[in-house]
Design a protein around this motif. Structure first.
Motif, mmCIF file in Angstrom:
data_model
loop_
_atom_site.group_PDB
_atom_site.id
_atom_site.type_symbol
_atom_site.label_atom_id
_atom_site.label_comp_id
_atom_site.label_asym_id
_atom_site.label_seq_id
_atom_site.Cartn_x
_atom_site.Cartn_y
_atom_site.Cartn_z
ATOM 1 N N GLN A 289 0.896 -1.232 0.097
ATOM 2 C CA GLN A 289 0.013 0.073 -0.009
ATOM 3 C C GLN A 289 0.895 1.380 0.015
ATOM 4 O OE1 GLN A 289 -2.785 0.347 3.402
ATOM 5 N NE2 GLN A 289 -3.511 2.015 2.489
ATOM 6 N N ARG A 290 1.853 1.346 0.990
ATOM 7 C CA ARG A 290 2.725 2.434 0.926
ATOM 8 C C ARG A 290 3.307 2.518 -0.317
ATOM 9 N NH1 ARG A 290 4.509 0.131 5.850
ATOM 10 N NH2 ARG A 290 6.429 -0.407 4.934
ATOM 11 N N ARG A 291 3.892 1.299 -0.982
ATOM 12 C CA ARG A 291 4.472 1.550 -2.505
ATOM 13 C C ARG A 291 3.519 2.171 -3.520
ATOM 14 N NH1 ARG A 291 5.106 -0.521 -7.370
ATOM 15 N NH2 ARG A 291 3.157 -1.875 -6.998
ATOM 16 N N THR A 292 2.405 1.681 -3.552
ATOM 17 C CA THR A 292 1.470 2.139 -4.673
ATOM 18 C C THR A 292 0.999 3.596 -4.331
ATOM 19 O OG1 THR A 292 -0.475 1.234 -3.232
ATOM 20 C CG2 THR A 292 0.425 0.068 -5.017
ATOM 21 N N ASP A 293 1.102 4.065 -2.897
ATOM 22 C CA ASP A 293 0.694 5.537 -2.566
ATOM 23 C C ASP A 293 1.948 6.373 -3.171
ATOM 24 O OD1 ASP A 293 -0.934 7.540 -1.221
ATOM 25 O OD2 ASP A 293 1.260 7.564 0.003
ATOM 26 N N ALA A 294 3.099 6.063 -2.838
ATOM 27 C CA ALA A 294 4.176 6.626 -3.397
ATOM 28 C C ALA A 294 4.235 6.823 -5.010
ATOM 29 C CB ALA A 294 5.464 6.161 -2.916
ATOM 30 N N VAL A 295 3.902 5.711 -5.562
ATOM 31 C CA VAL A 295 3.995 5.656 -7.168
ATOM 32 C C VAL A 295 2.889 6.642 -7.529
ATOM 33 C CG1 VAL A 295 3.291 4.298 -9.185
ATOM 34 C CG2 VAL A 295 4.963 3.492 -7.435
ATOM 35 N N PHE A 296 1.796 6.601 -7.036
ATOM 36 C CA PHE A 296 0.716 7.450 -7.291
ATOM 37 C C PHE A 296 1.178 9.061 -7.084
ATOM 38 C CE2 PHE A 296 -2.718 10.504 -5.572
ATOM 39 C CZ PHE A 296 -3.517 10.716 -6.809
ATOM 40 N N LYS A 297 1.789 9.279 -6.048
ATOM 41 C CA LYS A 297 2.308 10.661 -5.817
ATOM 42 C C LYS A 297 3.269 11.045 -6.726
ATOM 43 C CE LYS A 297 0.971 10.914 -0.942
ATOM 44 N NZ LYS A 297 1.401 10.920 0.275
ATOM 45 N N SER A 298 4.259 10.148 -7.267
ATOM 46 C CA SER A 298 5.451 10.184 -8.231
ATOM 47 C C SER A 298 4.592 10.508 -9.240
ATOM 48 C CB SER A 298 6.302 8.936 -8.279
ATOM 49 O OG SER A 298 7.153 9.225 -9.069
ATOM 50 N N ARG A 350 -4.395 5.322 -13.561
ATOM 51 C CA ARG A 350 -3.851 3.901 -13.300
ATOM 52 C C ARG A 350 -3.182 3.781 -11.933
ATOM 53 N NH1 ARG A 350 -1.872 2.271 -19.315
ATOM 54 N NH2 ARG A 350 -4.031 2.233 -20.187
ATOM 55 N N ALA A 351 -2.388 4.893 -11.572
ATOM 56 C CA ALA A 351 -1.875 4.833 -10.458
ATOM 57 C C ALA A 351 -2.346 4.907 -9.097
ATOM 58 C CB ALA A 351 -0.510 5.847 -10.008
ATOM 59 N N SER A 352 -3.782 5.742 -9.460
ATOM 60 C CA SER A 352 -4.692 6.005 -8.293
ATOM 61 C C SER A 352 -5.431 4.816 -8.039
ATOM 62 C CB SER A 352 -5.414 7.062 -8.623
ATOM 63 O OG SER A 352 -6.687 7.355 -7.744
#
Length: 457
Positions: A289-298, A350-352
């Protein structure tokens, strides 16, 4: 395990039983002519018992299995891969990007050489190019994603380590259980042989009818068949244990203590709380979950500009080492993306989506671990209580068989009651074996969810 020559316990049991069975002519005559001799069957199966076997302890089996299990090796390598990704993300903050280039060209006709200022048929050039990004919003979140990847990989390694341990313990306990069940089957054959001799003596003395001997020959035959099957089951379980620990051939398990299982060192509520908090299964889901959240913000930070410094040093000549002309360049660049045909918006969407999915998966994982831990905890208590009841059942069955044997010798009971008591004792002893190792395996299941050992191996 014995590794020398000689007859196996199956062969000894069959060889001893055959003369007794053949003494009853009616029974021998009823056997089909093409039936295989039980002694031959015993010899083919008992040959395995003469093969040398390696004996391992539980701790040794766990250590060896961790080194040969492909899933655990892959999980361990993923930790190293994630570490390198994190190092790369850190280096983007601290170090510039540097590139060295050298080339030599040969022309079919003379060309103007920028280094010498003359026409030549060859050109040598080299360059040293470097750049350093002063501001890029993506890098902060890329580093967070890399840290989350490392956490997830470490949690996955711990999860797989205990999953491997659970499978190893299952194979280890199965090998021990099959050995104990072989002992139970051997005892069943021995008791049937003894009772058959008693029954024959009673028939010859006129104190019992011939059907008593026939019933006991039937029981002896069934016991022999069960012993043959158990010998095969033991061989298969030891081969599986050998595969698990990476040793070719049969591997015997070192016996464990037979003390009654103790209560777990934590309550059910404590076990559930710990599992939901620090279980590697939950930690892996939270890291994702932390990884996908960081990818979304990136991806979302791609709307911000990028500010970079750049510089280069180049040389031109017609010699191998360019020295005629040298040029240095440096500057600042600003990149501000405006519109790329909505490709950026697609990536953000898609990241969201991935972030929302991982959040739902994390919540479901926490609830699933809650349920799994409650089930595993109750399974251990149930298995522990079953083992205690099974131990009591063995005591009762042994006493019942002793009474029935005395009554049969005194002519106060029937052969059916005696055989029933023998079968009851065999089943009670087999039930105790299964219950004892089921309890150990249930404890291993609790440990696999928690990701730590509750007791020393």
């Amino acid at each position: 395990m014995k590794t020398g020559g000689g007859l196996s316990r199956v062969q000894r049991a069959s060889a001893a039983a055959l003369p007794l069975g053949c003494a009853l002519g009616a029974l021998c005559a009823s056997s089909p002519a093409h039936a295989q001799d039980p002694a031959e069957v015993a010899a083919s199966i008992g040959a395995y018992e003469n093969e040398p076997t390696t004996t391992v302890s539980l701790s040794e089996a766990l250590n060896r299995a961790a080194g040969v299990d492909p899933d655990y090796v892959a999980a361990l390598r993923r930790v190293g891969d994630a570490e390198w990704v994190r190092r790369s993300a850190w280096s983007a903050f601290l170090l510039p990007v540097i590139d060295f280039r050298w080339s030599w060209s040969k022309y079919s006709s003379p060309q103007f050489n920028i280094g010498t200022g003359e026409e030549t048929d060859q050109l040598t050039q080299f360059g040293l190019v470097g750049s350093y990004t002063l501001f890029n919003g993506r890098r902060v979140f890329d580093l967070k994603a890399a840290n989350a990847d490392v956490d997830g990989a470490e949690a996955g390694e711990r999860r797989q380590r205990f999953s491997t341990a659970l499978g190893t313990e299952a194979d280890y306990y199965d090998a021990l259980a099959q050995m104990e069940l072989l002992r139970v089957a051997d005892e069943r054959v021995r008791r049937a042989e003894e009772q058959l001799m008693v029954a024959r003596a009673r028939v010859l003395a006129g104190a019992a009818v011939q059907t008593d001997s026939l019933q006991l020959v039937l029981e002896l035959t069934r016991a022999q068949v069960d012993l043959l099957r158990q010998e095969s089951a033991l061989s298969v379980s030891q081969l599986q244990l050998g595969r698990r620990v990476g040793i070719p051939g049969r591997v015997a398990a070192e016996p464990l203590d037979t003390l009654p299982a103790q209560p777990l060192p934590l309550t059910e509520a404590q076990a559930i709380e710990e599992a939901v908090s620090v279980s590697p299964i939950v930690e892996s889901a939270r890291a994702e979950q932390r990884r996908t959240d960081a990818v979304f913000k990136s991806e979302r930070s791609s709307y911000l500009p990028t500010l970079s410094l750049f510089g280069s040093w180049a040389g031109f000549d017609d010699d191998i080492v360019p020295d005629a002309t040298k040029r240095a360049t440096f500057g600042v660049s600003l990149n501000f993306p405006i519109w790329d045909g909505a490709l950026r918006e697609i990536r953000v969407y898609r990241a969201s989506t991935a972030r929302q999915i991982s959040e739902a998966a994390r919540r479901d994982t926490e609830l699933g671990v809650w349920r799994d831990m409650a089930e595993a905890y109750m399974a251990y208590n149930t298995a522990r209580a079953s083992a205690e009841l099974a131990a009591n059942a063995v005591i009762v069955a042994r006493e019942n068989l002793r009474v029935q044997e005395e009554r049969y010798r005194a002519g106060a009971t029937t052969i059916i009651d005696l055989i029933t008591a023998q079968v009851d004792q065999t089943e009670a002893e087999a039930g105790l074996v299964q219950a004892r190792f089921t309890t150990r395996l249930a404890r291993a299941a609790v440990e696999a969810i928690l990701g730590r050992r509750l007791t020393s191996t």
